[in-house]
Design a protein around this motif. Structure first.
Motif, PDB file in Angstrom:
ATOM      1  N   ILE A 149       0.914  -1.176   0.034  1.00  0.00           N
ATOM      2  CA  ILE A 149      -0.034   0.187   0.013  1.00  0.00           C
ATOM      3  C   ILE A 149       0.683   1.338  -0.107  1.00  0.00           C
ATOM      4  CG2 ILE A 149      -1.530   1.528   1.195  1.00  0.00           C
ATOM      5  CD1 ILE A 149      -3.158  -1.209   1.944  1.00  0.00           C
ATOM      6  N   PRO A 150       1.967   1.299   0.952  1.00  0.00           N
ATOM      7  CA  PRO A 150       2.908   2.500   0.901  1.00  0.00           C
ATOM      8  C   PRO A 150       3.553   2.665  -0.620  1.00  0.00           C
ATOM      9  CG  PRO A 150       3.105   1.477   3.046  1.00  0.00           C
ATOM     10  CD  PRO A 150       2.285   0.510   1.884  1.00  0.00           C
ATOM     11  N   CYS A 151       3.934   1.492  -1.124  1.00  0.00           N
ATOM     12  CA  CYS A 151       4.788   1.578  -2.390  1.00  0.00           C
ATOM     13  C   CYS A 151       3.655   2.165  -3.377  1.00  0.00           C
ATOM     14  CB  CYS A 151       5.062   0.014  -2.808  1.00  0.00           C
ATOM     15  SG  CYS A 151       6.223  -0.282  -1.641  1.00  0.00           S
ATOM     16  N   TYR A 152       2.441   1.673  -3.452  1.00  0.00           N
ATOM     17  CA  TYR A 152       1.558   2.199  -4.500  1.00  0.00           C
ATOM     18  C   TYR A 152       1.062   3.605  -4.448  1.00  0.00           C
ATOM     19  CZ  TYR A 152       0.856  -1.941  -6.967  1.00  0.00           C
ATOM     20  OH  TYR A 152       1.154  -3.151  -7.677  1.00  0.00           O
ATOM     21  N   VAL A 153       0.931   4.169  -2.929  1.00  0.00           N
ATOM     22  CA  VAL A 153       0.903   5.459  -2.732  1.00  0.00           C
ATOM     23  C   VAL A 153       2.185   6.364  -3.279  1.00  0.00           C
ATOM     24  CG1 VAL A 153       0.918   7.351  -1.000  1.00  0.00           C
ATOM     25  CG2 VAL A 153      -0.228   4.974  -0.571  1.00  0.00           C
ATOM     26  N   VAL A 154       3.455   5.838  -3.241  1.00  0.00           N
ATOM     27  CA  VAL A 154       4.273   6.494  -4.005  1.00  0.00           C
ATOM     28  C   VAL A 154       4.414   6.566  -5.511  1.00  0.00           C
ATOM     29  CG1 VAL A 154       6.906   6.274  -4.254  1.00  0.00           C
ATOM     30  CG2 VAL A 154       6.043   5.906  -2.072  1.00  0.00           C
ATOM     31  N   VAL A 155       3.733   5.227  -5.977  1.00  0.00           N
ATOM     32  CA  VAL A 155       3.682   5.282  -7.235  1.00  0.00           C
ATOM     33  C   VAL A 155       2.406   6.184  -7.813  1.00  0.00           C
ATOM     34  CG1 VAL A 155       2.424   4.007  -9.149  1.00  0.00           C
ATOM     35  CG2 VAL A 155       3.965   2.814  -7.542  1.00  0.00           C
ATOM     36  N   PHE A 171       5.217   1.347 -16.004  1.00  0.00           N
ATOM     37  CA  PHE A 171       4.413   0.081 -15.780  1.00  0.00           C
ATOM     38  C   PHE A 171       4.814  -1.006 -16.657  1.00  0.00           C
ATOM     39  CE2 PHE A 171       1.799   3.432 -13.643  1.00  0.00           C
ATOM     40  CZ  PHE A 171       1.283   2.696 -12.699  1.00  0.00           C
ATOM     41  N   ASP A 172       5.218  -0.794 -17.942  1.00  0.00           N
ATOM     42  CA  ASP A 172       5.593  -1.951 -18.651  1.00  0.00           C
ATOM     43  C   ASP A 172       7.069  -2.308 -17.852  1.00  0.00           C
ATOM     44  OD1 ASP A 172       3.805  -2.025 -20.437  1.00  0.00           O
ATOM     45  OD2 ASP A 172       4.700  -0.936 -21.736  1.00  0.00           O
ATOM     46  N   ALA A 173       7.765  -1.671 -17.186  1.00  0.00           N
ATOM     47  CA  ALA A 173       9.257  -2.209 -16.824  1.00  0.00           C
ATOM     48  C   ALA A 173       8.919  -2.942 -15.537  1.00  0.00           C
ATOM     49  CB  ALA A 173       9.808  -0.928 -16.161  1.00  0.00           C
ATOM     50  N   GLY A 174       7.644  -2.893 -14.790  1.00  0.00           N
ATOM     51  CA  GLY A 174       7.312  -3.646 -13.804  1.00  0.00           C
ATOM     52  C   GLY A 174       6.915  -4.950 -14.396  1.00  0.00           C
ATOM     53  N   GLY A 175       6.453  -5.064 -15.357  1.00  0.00           N
ATOM     54  CA  GLY A 175       6.268  -6.483 -16.111  1.00  0.00           C
ATOM     55  C   GLY A 175       7.150  -7.366 -16.532  1.00  0.00           C
ATOM     56  N   LEU A 209       6.844 -12.185  -3.309  1.00  0.00           N
ATOM     57  CA  LEU A 209       8.309 -11.544  -3.776  1.00  0.00           C
ATOM     58  C   LEU A 209       8.122 -10.868  -5.045  1.00  0.00           C
ATOM     59  CD1 LEU A 209      11.142 -10.370  -3.246  1.00  0.00           C
ATOM     60  CD2 LEU A 209      11.932 -12.785  -3.845  1.00  0.00           C
ATOM     61  N   VAL A 210       7.385 -11.406  -5.961  1.00  0.00           N
ATOM     62  CA  VAL A 210       7.043 -10.987  -7.232  1.00  0.00           C
ATOM     63  C   VAL A 210       6.450  -9.783  -7.251  1.00  0.00           C
ATOM     64  CG1 VAL A 210       6.200 -11.597  -9.708  1.00  0.00           C
ATOM     65  CG2 VAL A 210       7.183 -13.482  -8.359  1.00  0.00           C
ATOM     66  N   ALA A 211       5.229  -9.431  -6.397  1.00  0.00           N
ATOM     67  CA  ALA A 211       4.706  -8.305  -6.289  1.00  0.00           C
ATOM     68  C   ALA A 211       5.460  -7.049  -6.174  1.00  0.00           C
ATOM     69  CB  ALA A 211       3.477  -8.439  -5.250  1.00  0.00           C
ATOM     70  N   LEU A 212       6.584  -7.428  -5.076  1.00  0.00           N
ATOM     71  CA  LEU A 212       7.469  -6.352  -4.930  1.00  0.00           C
ATOM     72  C   LEU A 212       8.724  -6.153  -5.918  1.00  0.00           C
ATOM     73  CD1 LEU A 212       8.187  -7.458  -1.042  1.00  0.00           C
ATOM     74  CD2 LEU A 212       6.787  -5.223  -1.900  1.00  0.00           C
ATOM     75  N   ALA A 213       8.712  -7.287  -6.641  1.00  0.00           N
ATOM     76  CA  ALA A 213       9.910  -7.069  -7.605  1.00  0.00           C
ATOM     77  C   ALA A 213       9.183  -6.468  -8.652  1.00  0.00           C
ATOM     78  CB  ALA A 213      10.331  -8.559  -7.940  1.00  0.00           C
ATOM     79  N   GLY A 216       8.993  -2.218  -7.596  1.00  0.00           N
ATOM     80  CA  GLY A 216      10.256  -1.502  -7.326  1.00  0.00           C
ATOM     81  C   GLY A 216      10.695  -0.713  -8.633  1.00  0.00           C
ATOM     82  N   PRO A 217      10.689  -1.594  -9.893  1.00  0.00           N
ATOM     83  CA  PRO A 217      10.869  -1.069 -11.189  1.00  0.00           C
ATOM     84  C   PRO A 217      10.134   0.254 -11.684  1.00  0.00           C
ATOM     85  CG  PRO A 217      11.291  -3.321 -11.193  1.00  0.00           C
ATOM     86  CD  PRO A 217      10.645  -3.104 -10.054  1.00  0.00           C
ATOM     87  N   ILE A 218       8.872  -0.075 -11.023  1.00  0.00           N
ATOM     88  CA  ILE A 218       8.022   0.964 -11.615  1.00  0.00           C
ATOM     89  C   ILE A 218       8.457   2.356 -10.932  1.00  0.00           C
ATOM     90  CG2 ILE A 218       5.528   1.820 -11.560  1.00  0.00           C
ATOM     91  CD1 ILE A 218       4.545  -1.073 -11.707  1.00  0.00           C
ATOM     92  N   ILE A 219       8.546   2.366  -9.752  1.00  0.00           N
ATOM     93  CA  ILE A 219       9.041   3.643  -8.982  1.00  0.00           C
ATOM     94  C   ILE A 219      10.416   4.147  -9.364  1.00  0.00           C
ATOM     95  CG2 ILE A 219       9.621   4.490  -6.744  1.00  0.00           C
ATOM     96  CD1 ILE A 219       7.824   2.613  -5.398  1.00  0.00           C
ATOM     97  N   ALA A 220      11.332   3.040  -9.655  1.00  0.00           N
ATOM     98  CA  ALA A 220      12.693   3.398 -10.133  1.00  0.00           C
ATOM     99  C   ALA A 220      12.492   4.119 -11.491  1.00  0.00           C
ATOM    100  CB  ALA A 220      13.642   2.330 -10.310  1.00  0.00           C
ATOM    101  N   VAL A 221      11.743   3.705 -12.237  1.00  0.00           N
ATOM    102  CA  VAL A 221      11.920   4.511 -13.687  1.00  0.00           C
ATOM    103  C   VAL A 221      11.189   5.492 -13.749  1.00  0.00           C
ATOM    104  CG1 VAL A 221      10.878   3.976 -16.064  1.00  0.00           C
ATOM    105  CG2 VAL A 221      11.901   2.399 -14.850  1.00  0.00           C
ATOM    106  N   MET A 222       9.970   5.762 -12.809  1.00  0.00           N
ATOM    107  CA  MET A 222       9.309   7.038 -12.719  1.00  0.00           C
ATOM    108  C   MET A 222      10.160   8.089 -12.066  1.00  0.00           C
ATOM    109  SD  MET A 222       5.319   6.192 -11.197  1.00  0.00           S
ATOM    110  CE  MET A 222       4.131   5.931 -12.222  1.00  0.00           C
TER     111      MET A 222
END
Length: 229
Positions: A149-155, A171-175, A209-213, A216-222
């Motif tokens: 939830i905090p991660c998606y708030v950041v997104v 969002f594609d990077a997350g996939g 872990l896949v959800a977190l993995a 993470g890239p979504i936030i990083a690319v943003m």
């Protein structure tokens, strides 16, 4: 040899519908030159052989290695769990074929919007940090929802500041991080850590872990998009 044969059959049955559909379109609608069609069949054969060998190698070497490392790290202390978790998440993602193909396509389609290597390293950095968060969650027995939830708030917050091109790429990077190397290895690593920690539920803590993995890239690319905007 039996395991390798099963891997070939699994990949063959997975690719067979694609070959069938293309062949059906060839005889009914497309009528591409025979040379192009035979080139497709050759490429499909190479894909089956290459993917079967690749997946066999992953199951033969990477999965046992990930689980062994995961069961060994807790005995070396909390700091080493985080350090090696980050390093393994980073380098495994750098080696992920899906990530490299994705970065190459972005580089070709965007006409230099971002460097191919910079995008790969940003995605890998996001996965590495995600693995660190996952290790903290495992060690302290935190609930997955309290992290997501905090991660998606950041997104959602970053989405107001990120250029539209980077927003889509993020969002594609997350996939693409959910590829044939990253996911099996990181899950094996986390399951190994859980297996030696007393009082941990192997299912609830070993997975997720896949959800977190992915996030993470979504936030990083943003963040990359905000910096380069």
């Amino acid at each position: 040899m039996g395991a390798l044969k099963r891997e070939f059959l699994e990949v063959f049955y997975a690719v067979l519908p694609i070959i069938f559909v293309i062949a059906l379109l060839q005889v009914s609608l497309i009528h591409m030159p025979l040379a192009d069609f035979f080139q497709f069949l050759l490429a499909a054969t190479m894909t089956i052989v290459g993917l079967a060998l690749f997946l066999f190698g992953v199951k033969l070497g990477l999965l046992p290695l990930g689980e062994s490392l995961g069961s060994y790290l807790p005995s070396r202390g909390f700091v080493l769990i985080l350090l090696f978790g980050f390093l393994l998440g980073f380098v495994i993602t750098v080696a992920e074929p899906d990530v490299r193909i994705f970065a190459s396509q972005i580089n070709d389609a965007s006409e230099g919007l971002t460097s191919e290597n910079l995008l790969i390293y940003s995605i890998s950095l996001g996965v590495g940090i995600s693995v660190v968060v996952a290790m903290i969650r495992t060690v302290f027995d935190l609930r997955l929802i309290h992290i997501l939830i905090p991660c998606y708030v950041v997104v959602f917050t970053l989405s107001f500041f990120v250029p539209e091109d980077y927003f889509s790429i993020a969002f594609d990077a997350g996939g693409v991080t959910t590829g044939p190397i990253t996911v099996p290895f990181l899950i094996a690593l986390n399951v190994g850590v859980v297996s030696v920690l007393a009082g941990r539920n192997g299912v609830s803590q070993g997975f997720g872990l896949v959800a977190l993995a992915s996030i993470g890239p979504i936030i990083a690319v943003m963040i990359l998009g905000v910096l380069f905007s």
